[in-house]
Design a protein around this motif. Structure first.
Motif, PDB file in Angstrom:
ATOM      1  N   ALA A 225     -30.869  -8.911   6.708  1.00 48.07           N
ATOM      2  CA  ALA A 225     -29.874  -9.498   6.281  1.00 48.07           C
ATOM      3  C   ALA A 225     -29.398  -9.467   5.717  1.00 48.07           C
ATOM      4  CB  ALA A 225     -30.439 -11.582   6.656  1.00 48.07           C
ATOM      5  N   GLY A 226     -30.116  -9.273   4.240  1.00 51.14           N
ATOM      6  CA  GLY A 226     -29.772  -8.992   2.695  1.00 51.14           C
ATOM      7  C   GLY A 226     -29.022  -7.784   2.615  1.00 51.14           C
ATOM      8  N   ASP A 227     -29.764  -6.335   3.665  1.00 52.80           N
ATOM      9  CA  ASP A 227     -29.039  -5.107   3.429  1.00 52.80           C
ATOM     10  C   ASP A 227     -27.661  -5.319   4.101  1.00 52.80           C
ATOM     11  OD1 ASP A 227     -30.538  -4.101   1.976  1.00 52.80           O
ATOM     12  OD2 ASP A 227     -31.887  -3.787   3.934  1.00 52.80           O
ATOM     13  N   GLU A 228     -27.583  -5.862   5.450  1.00 51.21           N
ATOM     14  CA  GLU A 228     -26.624  -5.830   6.059  1.00 51.21           C
ATOM     15  C   GLU A 228     -25.433  -6.964   4.949  1.00 51.21           C
ATOM     16  OE1 GLU A 228     -23.762  -5.349   8.628  1.00 51.21           O
ATOM     17  OE2 GLU A 228     -25.699  -4.714   8.691  1.00 51.21           O
ATOM     18  N   GLN A 229     -25.703  -7.887   4.108  1.00 52.40           N
ATOM     19  CA  GLN A 229     -24.537  -8.501   3.595  1.00 52.40           C
ATOM     20  C   GLN A 229     -24.421  -7.941   2.403  1.00 52.40           C
ATOM     21  OE1 GLN A 229     -23.164 -11.486   3.833  1.00 52.40           O
ATOM     22  NE2 GLN A 229     -21.798 -10.983   1.823  1.00 52.40           N
ATOM     23  N   ARG A 230     -25.230  -6.646   1.750  1.00 53.86           N
ATOM     24  CA  ARG A 230     -24.882  -5.539   0.702  1.00 53.86           C
ATOM     25  C   ARG A 230     -23.075  -4.791   1.658  1.00 53.86           C
ATOM     26  NH1 ARG A 230     -29.404  -7.332  -0.627  1.00 53.86           N
ATOM     27  NH2 ARG A 230     -30.825  -5.710   0.307  1.00 53.86           N
ATOM     28  N   ARG A 231     -24.139  -3.786   2.609  1.00 58.77           N
ATOM     29  CA  ARG A 231     -23.359  -3.295   3.476  1.00 58.77           C
ATOM     30  C   ARG A 231     -21.668  -3.767   3.651  1.00 58.77           C
ATOM     31  NH1 ARG A 231     -28.242  -1.487   5.834  1.00 58.77           N
ATOM     32  NH2 ARG A 231     -27.777  -3.368   7.309  1.00 58.77           N
ATOM     33  N   PHE A 232     -21.353  -5.300   4.051  1.00 57.42           N
ATOM     34  CA  PHE A 232     -20.248  -5.729   4.594  1.00 57.42           C
ATOM     35  C   PHE A 232     -19.668  -5.888   3.388  1.00 57.42           C
ATOM     36  CE2 PHE A 232     -18.144 -10.134   4.503  1.00 57.42           C
ATOM     37  CZ  PHE A 232     -16.971  -9.398   4.889  1.00 57.42           C
ATOM     38  N   GLY A 233     -19.967  -6.721   1.698  1.00 56.38           N
ATOM     39  CA  GLY A 233     -19.265  -6.323   1.147  1.00 56.38           C
ATOM     40  C   GLY A 233     -19.238  -5.429   0.211  1.00 56.38           C
ATOM     41  N   LYS A 234     -19.902  -3.691   0.495  1.00 57.62           N
ATOM     42  CA  LYS A 234     -19.201  -2.796   0.038  1.00 57.62           C
ATOM     43  C   LYS A 234     -18.166  -2.518   0.930  1.00 57.62           C
ATOM     44  CE  LYS A 234     -23.762  -1.230  -1.543  1.00 57.62           C
ATOM     45  NZ  LYS A 234     -24.909  -0.295  -1.450  1.00 57.62           N
ATOM     46  N   ALA A 235     -18.330  -2.468   2.522  1.00 59.40           N
ATOM     47  CA  ALA A 235     -16.898  -2.363   2.880  1.00 59.40           C
ATOM     48  C   ALA A 235     -15.955  -2.572   2.242  1.00 59.40           C
ATOM     49  CB  ALA A 235     -17.510  -2.617   4.281  1.00 59.40           C
ATOM     50  N   ILE A 236     -15.733  -4.251   2.739  1.00 59.27           N
ATOM     51  CA  ILE A 236     -14.974  -4.857   2.139  1.00 59.27           C
ATOM     52  C   ILE A 236     -13.845  -4.771   1.474  1.00 59.27           C
ATOM     53  CG2 ILE A 236     -13.962  -6.755   1.473  1.00 59.27           C
ATOM     54  CD1 ILE A 236     -14.388  -7.341   3.862  1.00 59.27           C
ATOM     55  N   ASP A 237     -14.623  -4.059  -0.377  1.00 60.65           N
ATOM     56  CA  ASP A 237     -14.307  -3.607  -1.488  1.00 60.65           C
ATOM     57  C   ASP A 237     -13.634  -1.803  -1.421  1.00 60.65           C
ATOM     58  OD1 ASP A 237     -15.489  -5.321  -2.670  1.00 60.65           O
ATOM     59  OD2 ASP A 237     -17.410  -4.013  -3.766  1.00 60.65           O
ATOM     60  N   ARG A 238     -14.394  -1.720   0.113  1.00 68.43           N
ATOM     61  CA  ARG A 238     -13.875  -0.184   0.277  1.00 68.43           C
ATOM     62  C   ARG A 238     -12.184  -0.391   1.328  1.00 68.43           C
ATOM     63  NH1 ARG A 238     -19.175   1.128   1.682  1.00 68.43           N
ATOM     64  NH2 ARG A 238     -18.481   0.870   3.563  1.00 68.43           N
ATOM     65  N   ALA A 239     -12.081  -1.793   1.475  1.00 67.62           N
ATOM     66  CA  ALA A 239     -11.065  -1.316   2.693  1.00 67.62           C
ATOM     67  C   ALA A 239     -10.094  -2.464   1.378  1.00 67.62           C
ATOM     68  CB  ALA A 239     -11.606  -3.370   3.892  1.00 67.62           C
ATOM     69  N   ALA A 240     -10.467  -3.120   0.366  1.00 70.92           N
ATOM     70  CA  ALA A 240      -9.602  -3.412  -0.772  1.00 70.92           C
ATOM     71  C   ALA A 240      -8.899  -2.209  -1.549  1.00 70.92           C
ATOM     72  CB  ALA A 240     -10.177  -4.560  -1.412  1.00 70.92           C
ATOM     73  N   ALA A 241     -10.041  -1.234  -2.008  1.00 69.72           N
ATOM     74  CA  ALA A 241      -8.962  -0.508  -2.536  1.00 69.72           C
ATOM     75  C   ALA A 241      -7.019  -0.367  -2.258  1.00 69.72           C
ATOM     76  CB  ALA A 241      -9.588   1.095  -2.361  1.00 69.72           C
ATOM     77  N   PRO A 242      -6.793   0.027  -1.309  1.00 68.56           N
ATOM     78  CA  PRO A 242      -5.471  -0.039  -1.033  1.00 68.56           C
ATOM     79  C   PRO A 242      -4.474  -1.145  -1.580  1.00 68.56           C
ATOM     80  CG  PRO A 242      -6.135   0.662   1.231  1.00 68.56           C
ATOM     81  CD  PRO A 242      -7.225   0.442   0.173  1.00 68.56           C
ATOM     82  N   ALA A 243      -5.107  -2.091  -1.904  1.00 65.52           N
ATOM     83  CA  ALA A 243      -4.630  -3.502  -2.156  1.00 65.52           C
ATOM     84  C   ALA A 243      -4.261  -2.997  -3.835  1.00 65.52           C
ATOM     85  CB  ALA A 243      -5.769  -4.669  -1.345  1.00 65.52           C
ATOM     86  N   ALA A 244      -5.646  -2.753  -4.170  1.00 67.56           N
ATOM     87  CA  ALA A 244      -5.955  -2.633  -6.073  1.00 67.56           C
ATOM     88  C   ALA A 244      -4.199  -1.610  -5.895  1.00 67.56           C
ATOM     89  CB  ALA A 244      -6.763  -1.737  -6.380  1.00 67.56           C
ATOM     90  N   ALA A 245      -4.307  -0.470  -5.427  1.00 67.49           N
ATOM     91  CA  ALA A 245      -3.115   0.026  -5.903  1.00 67.49           C
ATOM     92  C   ALA A 245      -1.572  -0.109  -5.385  1.00 67.49           C
ATOM     93  CB  ALA A 245      -3.209   1.391  -4.759  1.00 67.49           C
ATOM     94  N   ALA A 246      -1.740  -1.327  -3.799  1.00 65.82           N
ATOM     95  CA  ALA A 246      -0.219  -1.791  -3.877  1.00 65.82           C
ATOM     96  C   ALA A 246      -0.085  -2.668  -5.023  1.00 65.82           C
ATOM     97  CB  ALA A 246      -0.636  -2.785  -3.268  1.00 65.82           C
ATOM     98  N   ALA A 247      -0.314  -3.534  -5.478  1.00 68.66           N
ATOM     99  CA  ALA A 247      -1.101  -4.202  -7.032  1.00 68.66           C
ATOM    100  C   ALA A 247      -0.384  -3.412  -8.225  1.00 68.66           C
ATOM    101  CB  ALA A 247      -1.942  -5.419  -7.357  1.00 68.66           C
ATOM    102  N   ALA A 248      -0.348  -2.280  -8.803  1.00 65.20           N
ATOM    103  CA  ALA A 248      -0.428  -1.316  -9.534  1.00 65.20           C
ATOM    104  C   ALA A 248       0.724  -1.201  -9.031  1.00 65.20           C
ATOM    105  CB  ALA A 248      -0.916  -0.691 -10.072  1.00 65.20           C
TER     106      ALA A 248
END
Length: 498
Positions: A225-248
């Motif tokens: 369950a912990g591994d699945e939560q960490r995978r979810f967090g990393k996937a969210i971080d990767r998905a949010a990368a374009p948002a950082a560029a959009a903010a800049a």
């Protein structure tokens, strides 16, 4: 379904009033246009004051600065009123159209969802869809008008600076929103992919901890369950990368435009007045205020598409495959009919296709008084009629035990009574109504067998609960032996469908 098709279909639900949308856009243009003009006039005033002219020559500019500062706030407030008026009217229209389609559509589209789930899903998705008017449509219109105006003003001073400003505004007003929309879509996709797996892993550890501990697998399940939560967090971080560029992107675009204006201003220093150079340098800073809302507008558009897809999925069931047509019951005045069959055989569907007043098995009990919960069936019923109906369905003693009798508030609605009491209250509603044909869906569910048999017997015996002139149809799993006589009531047997 393509996005264009989706937006067209959802627009037909909202039906926004075009004149009101245009009025909101014009008020937004007036508000941010005041800010743009304020920057230009302030730049002129500061530079002209540095030249120390006669004070009276600055009076008009000083008054204009004050007037523009006030008008920006006034127009901004009016724009908020207009845009929210558009959104709220569209939400009312959408709710009316959606529930109208649900009412006129196939019963299966409603029955496959719990009523609370249906109302929550429709309400949330309509709210998300209507937000697009305030957060996307109007800001995009305002930004388009002001961007053209800003570039035109700068072009009158320096065409080269205008080209730089136009490119920078394209980056802030087009590239940044595209990146923000991509990030929102990616986050939604990741959530859909990982939520189920993450929640399943966590619930497995919570619900079966004892068995897993005995078998020695609890530690491994918790780790999974912990591994699945960490995978979810990393996937969210990767998905949010374009948002950082959009903010800049907007900040970078402002810097580029100001730098371009500075370089152009150096080249024009010997040919134009210092006040003109000040306007050339400071105006781009205010020009980007209109594009600042566009990344959020793109995210709102993306969420509106997702909400629209969900909403259309509710009102237009997937496939629209041909189903056998449900033939309604043919009823005679005063007839008693029992629709008998197991769960899933179509009893409720049959009742909903039959003309009459339908009392659902999951009908809502409101968190209000007992009296008000009964008056929903007939608003002019007297207290004596309400008490009589409760006594006839076996709730007379329960009513006497309540602290305020009919005025007692059922805190939490259905949570304030037992399942059996809830069923009897719903039957009491049917008694209070004056409908000539009453359709009751599983009225004795959760009652013990003896009480259920008695209620069914009273319902299906002319003159017992309902008068002999009223037609009563009851959908039920079982039927007491005394009611299986065709001379007592007509029995319609349904069998499970494949």
């Amino acid at each position: 379904m393509r996005h264009r098709d989706l937006l067209i279909q959802t627009r037909s639900l909202l039906q926004p009033r075009l004149p009101r949308v245009v009025a909101a856009v014009l008020l937004g243009v007036a508000s941010l246009g005041s800010a743009l003009a304020l920057a230009g006039v302030a730049a002129w005033l500061i530079t002209r004051a540095w030249e120390m002219p006669p004070v009276l020559s600055l009076t008009v500019a000083a008054v204009a600065v004050r007037a523009l500062g006030i008008s920006r706030g006034v127009f901004g407030y009016c724009e908020r009123l207009a845009s929210h008026d558009v959104a709220l009217r569209a939400a009312c229209t959408a709710r009316e159209r959606v529930f109208g389609r649900l009412a006129d559509g196939p019963a299966e589209a409603v029955l496959r969802r719990h009523t609370g789930e249906l109302v929550a899903a429709v309400g949330a998705n309509i709210d998300e869809l209507c937000d697009v008017l305030v957060r996307a449509v109007i800001p995009i219109g305002v930004a388009a008008v002001l961007s053209v105006a800003a570039v035109a003003v700068i072009a009158a001073i320096s065409p080269a600076a205008a080209v730089v400003l136009a490119v920078a505004m394209m980056a802030a007003g087009v590239l940044a929103p595209l990146l923000a929309a991509r990030a929102a879509q990616a986050a939604e996709t990741v959530a859909v992919q990982h939520h189920s797996q993450r929640d399943s892993a966590a619930m497995l550890a919570l619900e079966h901890a004892a068995e897993l501990r005995v078998s020695g697998r609890l530690t491994d399940v918790i780790a999974a369950a912990g591994d699945e939560q960490r995978r979810f967090g990393k996937a969210i971080d990767r998905a949010a990368a374009p948002a950082a560029a959009a903010a800049a992107a907007p900040t970078a675009a402002i810097g580029v435009s100001v730098l371009g204006a500075l370089i152009a201003g150096v080249g024009l220093a010997d040919t134009v007045a210092p006040t003109t150079l000040a306007i050339l340098m400071l105006l781009p800073l205010s020009a980007f205020e209109a594009t600042a809302a566009l990344p959020g507008a793109a995210v709102s558009l993306t969420r509106a598409r997702i909400a629209g897809r969900r909403l259309l999925g509710v009102i237009e069931p997937a496939g629209h495959r041909e189903r056998p047509r449900v033939m309604p019951l043919e009823l005679s005045p005063g007839e008693r009919v029992a629709v008998l069959g197991p769960s899933g055989c179509g009893k409720t569907t049959l009742l909903m296709h039959t003309h009459g007043v339908f009392f659902a098995e999951d009908a809502h009990l409101f968190s209000t008084t007992v009296r008000d919960n009964l008056l929903v069936a007939r608003g002019d019923a007297t207290d004596d009629e309400l008490r009589d109906a409760l006594r006839r369905v076996g709730l007379g003693h329960w009513l006497e035990q309540l602290p305020d009798e009919l005025s007692t508030v059922l805190d939490g609605g259905a949570a304030a009574v037992s399942a059996g009491q809830r069923r009897r209250l719903l039957v009491a509603r049917a008694l209070i109504s004056t409908a000539p044909t009453v359709l009751l869906d599983e009225p004795t569910e959760h009652l013990d067998s003896s009480d259920a048999d008695q209620i069914l017997t009273d319902l299906l015996t002319p003159g017992a609960l309902f008068g002999p002139a009223r037609t009563v149809v009851v959908a039920t799993h079982h039927l007491p032996g005394r009611l299986r006589d065709p001379d007592v009531c007509r029995i319609v047997h349904l069998t499970p469908t494949e």
